[in-house]
Scaffold this motif. Sequence first.
Motif, PDB file in Angstrom:
ATOM      1  N   ASN A   1     -65.633  -6.530  15.578  1.00 31.95           N
ATOM      2  CA  ASN A   1     -64.625  -7.292  14.834  1.00 31.95           C
ATOM      3  C   ASN A   1     -65.179  -8.114  13.681  1.00 31.95           C
ATOM      4  O   ASN A   1     -64.410  -8.606  12.867  1.00 31.95           O
ATOM      5  CB  ASN A   1     -63.886  -8.237  15.786  1.00 31.95           C
TER       6      ASN A   1
ATOM      7  N   ALA B   1     -63.730 -12.881  12.664  1.00 30.34           N
ATOM      8  CA  ALA B   1     -62.628 -12.556  13.568  1.00 30.34           C
ATOM      9  C   ALA B   1     -62.983 -12.713  15.049  1.00 30.34           C
ATOM     10  O   ALA B   1     -62.154 -12.424  15.910  1.00 30.34           O
ATOM     11  CB  ALA B   1     -62.149 -11.133  13.303  1.00 30.34           C
ATOM     12  N   THR B   2     -64.178 -13.175  15.356  1.00 33.15           N
ATOM     13  CA  THR B   2     -64.622 -13.302  16.742  1.00 33.15           C
ATOM     14  C   THR B   2     -64.753 -14.781  17.102  1.00 33.15           C
ATOM     15  O   THR B   2     -65.393 -15.542  16.384  1.00 33.15           O
ATOM     16  CB  THR B   2     -65.979 -12.602  16.949  1.00 33.15           C
TER      17      THR B   2
END
Length: 198
Positions: A29, A33-34
């Motif tokens: 990701n 986005a993590t």
Amino acid sequence: MTARRTQAERSDATMGKLVDAARNLFGRNGYAATSIDAIAAAAGLTKGAAYHHFTDKAALFRAAFIAEQQWMANELEQVAVAAPDSWTALLNGTRTFLELSLETRFRRIVVLDAPSVLGWETVRAIESDHTLRVLTAGLALATAEGRLTDGDLHIRRHLIFGALCEGGMLLARTPDPATALPQVVAEARRLLEALKQE
């Protein structure tokens, strides 16, 4: 009867779970986005356990980056051991580095995210202990039969490694990296061949 694990062993096991989960999620990701929450959940742990071992997401990303570097260095060392001579080891290692740069997790963590998350100096310092260390050893054996001074070797390893990293970035951003790979490998080989001719 199995001996009970020590606190250090339990701590190492917890950190290992977190780093494995981080590698998978950052690799799939990307960094932005993590979340720490997602990493902890993927590791089967609490967010508190993650923060107990890592001060923040960047520290966990750094650990994931180191793990990717260890993986790549191990792969390159295996290629070198299997080669019939030091020059072939260097050429095969170059191809292997570029091929493995196409691996989704490595590409995302090392090639795309690490420079902006960790900064160039930190990235290069970590690489010096892993992939750059392997390249330095390969160059020392394969080029100029020991005629390179330490200063020459230091400069050349950075220039060659920079070219390989740039090749990895080019492949990562190419719509069809598998098709571009042979050309990038051929150009990297030409760079190395120029060293051999000196």
